[in-house]
Design a protein around this motif. Structure first.
Motif, short mmCIF file in Angstrom:
data_model
loop_
_atom_site.label_atom_id
_atom_site.label_comp_id
_atom_site.label_asym_id
_atom_site.label_seq_id
_atom_site.Cartn_x
_atom_site.Cartn_y
_atom_site.Cartn_z
N TYR A 1 -8.66 2.74 4.36
CA TYR A 1 -7.33 1.97 4.99
C TYR A 1 -7.29 1.53 6.18
O TYR A 1 -6.85 0.22 6.52
CB TYR A 1 -6.01 2.68 4.40
CG TYR A 1 -5.92 2.77 3.20
CD1 TYR A 1 -5.36 1.57 2.29
CD2 TYR A 1 -6.08 4.02 2.36
CE1 TYR A 1 -5.21 1.72 1.12
CE2 TYR A 1 -5.60 4.10 0.90
CZ TYR A 1 -5.40 2.83 0.24
OH TYR A 1 -5.00 2.80 -1.21
N THR B 1 0.90 -1.13 0.00
CA THR B 1 0.13 0.14 0.10
C THR B 1 0.91 1.24 -0.15
O THR B 1 0.76 2.08 -0.58
CB THR B 1 -0.93 0.04 1.20
OG1 THR B 1 -1.79 -1.02 1.05
CG2 THR B 1 -1.77 1.32 1.16
N ALA C 1 -1.16 6.64 3.14
CA ALA C 1 -2.17 5.25 3.08
C ALA C 1 -1.61 4.12 3.77
O ALA C 1 -2.46 3.49 4.26
CB ALA C 1 -2.19 5.00 1.64
N GLY C 2 -0.36 3.83 3.53
CA GLY C 2 0.30 2.59 4.45
C GLY C 2 0.31 2.62 5.82
O GLY C 2 -0.06 1.74 6.73
N GLU D 1 2.55 1.73 -3.52
CA GLU D 1 1.55 2.11 -4.58
C GLU D 1 0.71 3.30 -4.15
O GLU D 1 0.52 4.07 -5.29
CB GLU D 1 0.39 1.11 -4.66
CG GLU D 1 0.62 -0.13 -5.28
CD GLU D 1 -0.35 -1.24 -5.43
OE1 GLU D 1 0.08 -2.27 -6.02
OE2 GLU D 1 -1.41 -1.07 -4.78
N ARG D 2 0.50 3.74 -2.90
CA ARG D 2 -0.36 4.62 -2.52
C ARG D 2 0.24 6.02 -1.92
O ARG D 2 -0.16 7.01 -1.50
CB ARG D 2 -1.52 4.46 -1.81
CG ARG D 2 -2.24 3.43 -2.47
CD ARG D 2 -3.05 4.16 -3.71
NE ARG D 2 -4.10 3.24 -4.19
CZ ARG D 2 -4.84 3.49 -5.27
NH1 ARG D 2 -4.81 4.49 -5.78
NH2 ARG D 2 -5.60 2.43 -5.73
N LEU E 1 -3.24 2.03 7.21
CA LEU E 1 -3.43 0.71 7.37
C LEU E 1 -2.80 0.02 8.77
O LEU E 1 -3.43 -0.77 9.13
CB LEU E 1 -3.04 0.00 6.07
CG LEU E 1 -3.37 -1.43 6.11
CD1 LEU E 1 -3.57 -1.89 4.30
CD2 LEU E 1 -2.39 -2.44 6.59
N THR F 1 6.46 2.04 6.39
CA THR F 1 5.89 2.39 5.66
C THR F 1 6.30 3.76 4.78
O THR F 1 6.39 4.16 3.66
CB THR F 1 4.21 2.71 6.18
OG1 THR F 1 4.47 3.72 7.31
CG2 THR F 1 3.51 1.48 6.22
N GLU G 1 -0.53 0.05 -10.06
CA GLU G 1 -1.44 0.92 -9.36
C GLU G 1 -2.87 1.06 -10.12
O GLU G 1 -2.73 1.44 -10.99
CB GLU G 1 -0.89 2.17 -9.03
CG GLU G 1 -1.87 3.07 -8.28
CD GLU G 1 -1.19 4.15 -7.85
OE1 GLU G 1 -1.80 4.96 -7.60
OE2 GLU G 1 -0.04 4.47 -8.07
#
Length: 208
Positions: free
Chosen positions: A110, A29, A37-38, A32-33, A41, A165, A99
């Protein structure tokens, strides 16, 4: 108190790698984002762990603590962690780095995803059950030290997740599947080393 701190740091370090699919979903995550975002999560995982630990920690008060079970807790817990470590070393990783720009998920989404992934993973609950048993033995079942140990474990895990992250987001174009495979094997070695230490220490303490 010192032992509670050490056990908390160790549990937090291992738990940050032991969540399996959640661990790699977090890195994927972030790649990609991005970091936010990571880390969202990771916050979901953190909330889930608070609930699981509360169930394990306070639910255990309904059971009578018996010292003759100490030798079994260390061996069973060590064997469980040993199995997890072997799985990490031998498992294969297949990630899709493409993505999907059409899918837009908020940070709240998330957080919910991380929460559900963690709380619905049986191995996560089993891990905290094992940790609770180990620290009960090592800390003589003292509740205040157990709480301190778990708090340190949770924030150690969150800190490591933040670092993971952050760098996954920063180095998103340099991280390849081979790097994650190497990280997977490294996590397996760390978990196995801890399992061997736990089994050997329990064996020397109770069986020799």
């Amino acid at each position: 108190m010192f032992e509670a701190i050490i056990l908390g740091l160790g549990a937090g370090l291992i738990s940050s790698f032991i969540t399996g699919p959640v661990f790699f979903a977090m890195i994927k995550t972030a790649i990609e984002r991005g970091f936010k975002a990571g880390f969202s999560l990771a916050i979901g995982v953190f909330i889930s762990d608070i609930i699981l630990i509360s169930i394990v920690l306070f639910g255990s008060q309904f059971f009578v603590y018996r010292e003759n079970l100490d030798k079994y807790i260390g061996i069973i817990g060590g064997l469980f962690l040993l199995g997890v470590g072997i799985y990490y070393i031998s498992s294969r990783i297949s990630l899709n780095y493409q993505e999907n720009s059409l899918v837009k998920i908020s940070k709240r989404g998330y957080i919910i995803k991380g929460f559900l992934m963690c709380i619905l993973t049986p191995s996560t609950f089993m891990f905290w059950v094992v940790v609770s048993g180990i620290i009960s033995v090592k800390l003589n079942n003292l509740m205040y030290e157990k709480i301190i140990c778990f708090i340190i474990a949770l924030f150690t895990q969150l800190s490591i997740d933040a670092v993971k992250t952050f760098y996954a987001g920063k180095l998103r174009y340099r991280i390849h599947e081979s790097h994650l495979k190497l990280l997977n094997k490294l996590a397996g070695v760390i978990i196995i080393a801890f399992a061997v230490w736990l089994i050997s220490k329990t064996y020397l303490q109770f069986y020799l």
